[in-house]
Every structure is written in structure tokens, then in C-alpha cells.
Design a protein around this motif. Structure first.
Motif, short mmCIF file in Angstrom:
data_model
loop_
_atom_site.label_atom_id
_atom_site.label_comp_id
_atom_site.label_asym_id
_atom_site.label_seq_id
_atom_site.Cartn_x
_atom_site.Cartn_y
_atom_site.Cartn_z
N LEU A 52 -12.11 -3.19 -3.07
CA LEU A 52 -10.78 -3.28 -2.50
C LEU A 52 -10.73 -2.48 -1.20
O LEU A 52 -11.21 -1.35 -1.14
N SER A 53 -10.12 -3.04 -0.18
CA SER A 53 -10.03 -2.36 1.10
C SER A 53 -8.95 -1.30 1.09
O SER A 53 -8.00 -1.35 0.29
N TYR A 54 -9.06 -0.37 2.00
CA TYR A 54 -8.05 0.69 2.15
C TYR A 54 -6.69 0.09 2.44
O TYR A 54 -5.67 0.54 1.92
N ASP A 55 -6.65 -0.94 3.28
CA ASP A 55 -5.38 -1.56 3.67
C ASP A 55 -4.73 -2.33 2.53
O ASP A 55 -3.51 -2.51 2.52
N TYR A 56 -5.52 -2.79 1.56
CA TYR A 56 -4.97 -3.58 0.46
C TYR A 56 -4.52 -2.72 -0.70
O TYR A 56 -3.52 -3.02 -1.36
N ILE A 57 -5.23 -1.64 -0.95
CA ILE A 57 -5.03 -0.90 -2.19
C ILE A 57 -3.66 -0.24 -2.26
O ILE A 57 -3.05 -0.16 -3.32
N GLY A 58 -3.13 0.22 -1.11
CA GLY A 58 -1.81 0.85 -1.12
C GLY A 58 -0.69 -0.12 -1.44
O GLY A 58 0.09 0.11 -2.37
N PRO A 59 -0.59 -1.23 -0.68
CA PRO A 59 0.44 -2.22 -0.99
C PRO A 59 0.32 -2.79 -2.39
O PRO A 59 1.32 -3.13 -3.02
N ARG A 60 -0.91 -2.91 -2.90
CA ARG A 60 -1.10 -3.46 -4.25
C ARG A 60 -0.47 -2.53 -5.29
O ARG A 60 0.25 -2.97 -6.19
N ILE A 61 -0.75 -1.24 -5.19
CA ILE A 61 -0.18 -0.28 -6.14
C ILE A 61 1.34 -0.25 -6.01
O ILE A 61 2.06 -0.20 -7.02
N ALA A 62 1.84 -0.29 -4.79
CA ALA A 62 3.29 -0.30 -4.59
C ALA A 62 3.92 -1.53 -5.21
O ALA A 62 5.00 -1.47 -5.81
N SER A 63 3.25 -2.68 -5.08
CA SER A 63 3.77 -3.93 -5.63
C SER A 63 3.80 -3.90 -7.15
O SER A 63 4.78 -4.33 -7.78
N VAL A 64 2.74 -3.40 -7.77
CA VAL A 64 2.67 -3.37 -9.24
C VAL A 64 3.70 -2.39 -9.80
O VAL A 64 4.37 -2.68 -10.79
N THR A 65 3.84 -1.23 -9.18
CA THR A 65 4.82 -0.27 -9.67
C THR A 65 6.25 -0.80 -9.51
O THR A 65 7.11 -0.54 -10.35
N GLU A 66 6.48 -1.56 -8.45
CA GLU A 66 7.81 -2.16 -8.28
C GLU A 66 8.08 -3.16 -9.40
O GLU A 66 9.21 -3.23 -9.93
N ARG A 67 7.07 -3.93 -9.78
CA ARG A 67 7.25 -4.91 -10.85
C ARG A 67 7.52 -4.23 -12.19
O ARG A 67 8.34 -4.69 -12.99
N VAL A 68 6.86 -3.11 -12.43
CA VAL A 68 6.97 -2.44 -13.73
C VAL A 68 8.14 -1.46 -13.78
O VAL A 68 8.85 -1.38 -14.79
N LEU A 69 8.36 -0.73 -12.68
CA LEU A 69 9.35 0.34 -12.69
C LEU A 69 10.60 0.03 -11.88
O LEU A 69 11.58 0.77 -11.94
N GLY A 70 10.54 -1.06 -11.09
CA GLY A 70 11.69 -1.39 -10.26
C GLY A 70 11.73 -0.60 -8.97
O GLY A 70 12.69 -0.70 -8.19
N LYS A 71 10.69 0.20 -8.68
CA LYS A 71 10.61 0.99 -7.45
C LYS A 71 9.20 0.89 -6.90
O LYS A 71 8.21 0.96 -7.65
N ARG A 72 9.09 0.74 -5.59
CA ARG A 72 7.79 0.70 -4.94
C ARG A 72 7.27 2.14 -4.79
O ARG A 72 7.85 2.94 -4.07
N ILE A 73 6.17 2.45 -5.47
CA ILE A 73 5.60 3.79 -5.44
C ILE A 73 4.20 3.69 -4.81
O ILE A 73 3.24 3.32 -5.49
N PRO A 74 4.07 3.99 -3.52
CA PRO A 74 2.74 3.95 -2.90
C PRO A 74 1.89 5.11 -3.38
O PRO A 74 2.40 6.08 -3.97
N PRO A 75 0.58 5.06 -3.17
CA PRO A 75 -0.32 6.09 -3.69
C PRO A 75 0.07 7.52 -3.32
O PRO A 75 -0.05 8.42 -4.16
#
Length: 331
Positions: free
Chosen positions: A246-269
Motif C-alpha cells: 500500500l502506498s503512503y498516499d493511499y493508506i491514510g485515506p483508506r483508514i479514514a474511510s474505514v473508520t468513518e464507515r464504522v464509527l461515523g467519523k473520519r479518523i486519519p492515522p
């Protein structure tokens, strides 16, 4: 100019004034200086024919900063500081006092950075860990071999790992099996070399439970499915659906997207690091002593800030209890 600044050479050769900086810092300085040159190209192209010192006169740099009012104060400070660092290193004998005074004003305006974007998004590390475990458990219920299962196991392991070991995104993306991730039957050790740590100091720890279980599940059941989609020899811990790291540019938005789906808030690394410091501070003022080793900081400034915050919380609770007691006794 840049080649001269960063020249390392041999033990008997002359070294550039910025030869000591790490590769990540060098890349950051180059990128920010490029933004300055890009603005000159648009706003004052004739200045590019002048030497770097002349094109960086105070009036022109002030115009540039005024033109970048769209940026947050901390971002403007970071840009100006990088340019001044390059220029003063290239011409150390010139008078940069006016530029340094401007930098000081920018620093006062920036303070500790705006906290508006963090409001409501700095959650407890326990909440973030639970989110990672939930993502992993949901994925584990899917049929073996499915791509969605492998990706879910990966995402859950990333979030759980960050919740307990909140490393920077650069380090997270750079984890590789062998060089920085050591897997045995009983433990998984994370060893970050100095190139992956901002402080420049190696950092090592073991993945604790329950993060250890979801990480091992990803390594055993998820990562092989992803690796099979590529050449199968990519050493990166986190693989994409094509079997590449996974690239540096992808990994941050991916984590933010998954946390938003699960917690309702975008949480970047990076917010995981704030969560760890805040969680420790709210446990007790004494727990802030763990902030520095957990976050890999080279100083105690962040820990001290959170310690003071914890003392304020503690004092507020004591005061509230006292007021409540006075209300009861006055009845």
C-alpha cells in the motif's frame, strides 16, 4: 543550489550544510521550496532570472504569504520556515534577521495549530481498538479466499495496530516483513529503523493483545490471498488487491474511510496519536509518562502539554465534586 546543500561526499570531502538532514526532511524541504518557485513562476516570472537571495526579498515573500491566506496558519509557517531554512543554509553569512522576525510572527499566529478539524474526532484508543477488532471480525465471517475478506482482515489489523501502537503514516506504510516486522510462533515484533522514525531514533516493541491476534489472522489468512494476486515477493506488510505494498498516499485515506464507515467519523492515522496521548492523560497525570516512549518522541514537550491538560481535568473534577458537596450540605 540543492545539490550543493545536500552533498554528502566521503570522509575527506566537503559536506553540504544540510547533508545531515534525513531523506524525508530533504524531500519535504524540496517540495515546499518548489511551491515557492511555482508561485514565483505565476506571480513574478522575471524574478526567476535573479539569484535565489534577490528573488526572496521581504516584500516579495510578504506578497506570497498574503496570497496564501487560504492555508491554515500552521501550514503557512511550515512553508516559510522551509524556505528560510534552505536560503539561510545556502547563504549563512547574510543577514536574515528580518526573515526570522517574520517567521516568529507567523509562529505566534500559528500557536499550536488549529484544533477545529480535530473537534469531536479525537476518540478514546479503546474505541479505535474496538473498531479495528469489529472490522476484522466482520471480515473473518466471510468465506475464505474472498478478496473482501482479505481486505477486511488487513484494514482491521491496521486500525487495531494503530490504536495500540500509534506510529506515523510514513512508518506504517513502510513496514516490511523481515526488515521491520519479525514474526515468530509466540510474538510479532515491530522494529522501526531510524529512517522510519521522525526523531531519528530506532523504535522497537511487541504487538500486544488483542492486536496480536488480528494481525496474525491477517498474516495467516488475508495477506496470502492479496500476495497471490501479484508476484508474491513484495515484503511490505500491507498489500493492496494487486499484491503490491500500500502506498503512503493511499493508506491514510483508506483508514479514514474505514473508520468513518464504522464509527461515523473520519479518523486519519495521525489522529490515533492524539487519541493515545489524550487517553493516557485522562487515565491519570502519571500515565502521561508513557506518551513519549509510545509515540517515539525525542522530547517530553508533548507529554508535558498533556500532563498539564490532565491536571486541569483532575482539578476540574475535584472542583465539581466540591461544589456538589457544598450544595448537598447547604440544604
Amino acid at each position: 543550489m540543492f545539490e550543493t546543500l545536500f552533498t554528502t561526499g566521503g570522509p575527506l570531502d566537503a559536506r553540504g550544510p544540510l547533508a545531515h538532514v534525513r531523506s524525508t526532511t530533504r524531500k519535504s524541504l524540496a517540495g515546499r521550496y518548489a511551491q515557492w518557485l511555482s508561485w514565483l513562476y505565476r506571480a513574478a516570472p522575471d524574478a526567476l532570472r535573479s539569484p535565489p537571495v534577490e528573488r526572496s526579498a521581504m516584500d516579495r515573500m510578504t506578497d506570497w504569504l498574503n496570497d496564501r491566506e487560504d492555508l491554515a496558519p500552521m501550514s503557512r509557517l511550515a512553508l516559510f520556515d522551509a524556505i528560510l531554512q534552505v536560503l539561510s543554509a545556502a547563504h549563512p553569512h547574510l543577514d536574515w534577521n528580518d526573515h526570522k522576525a517574520l517567521r516568529a510572527r507567523l509562529r505566534r499566529a500559528a500557536g499550536h495549530g488549529t484544533q477545529a478539524r480535530k473537534q469531536g474526532r479525537i476518540l478514546s484508543s479503546r474505541v479505535l481498538l474496538d473498531a479495528g477488532l469489529r472490522v476484522s471480525e466482520t471480515a473473518a465471517a466471510l468465506p475464505a479466499g474472498r478478496m473482501a475478506r482479505a481486505i477486511g482482515l488487513r484494514d482491521g489489523a491496521m486500525i487495531a495496530l494503530l490504536a495500540l501502537l500509534p506510529m506515523r503514516r510514513h512508518a506504517l506504510a513502510g513496514l516490511q516483513i523481515g526488515p521491520s516486522v519479525f514474526v515468530s510462533e509466540t510474538r510479532i515484533t515491530i522494529a522501526l529503523p531510524e529512517l522510519l522514525v521522525k526523531s531519528g531514533r530506532p523504535w522497537e516493541t511487541e504487538a500486544p493483545e488483542p492486536c496480536l491476534s488480528v494481525l496474525r489472522r491477517y498474516l495467516d489468512d488475508g495477506r496470502p490471498v492479496l500476495a497471490a494476486r501479484g508476484a508474491g515477493d513484495d515484503p511490505h506488510l500491507w498489500l493492496d488487491r494487486s499484491g503490491k505494498g500500500l502506498s503512503y498516499d493511499y493508506i491514510g485515506p483508506r483508514i479514514a474511510s474505514v473508520t468513518e464507515r464504522v464509527l461515523g467519523k473520519r479518523i486519519p492515522p495521525h489522529f490515533f496519536r492524539d487519541a493515545a496521548a489524550t487517553t493516557l492523560a485522562r487515565m491519570s497525570p502519571e500515565s502521561t509518562k508513557l506518551i513519549r516512549p509510545i509515540l517515539g518522541h525525542s522530547s517530553d514537550r508533548t507529554a508535558e502539554r498533556h500532563y498539564n491538560h490532565a491536571r486541569s481535568i483532575e482539578a476540574g473534577r475535584s472542583y465539581a465534586a466540591l461544589v456538589a458537596h457544598l450544595k448537598e450540605t447547604s440544604r
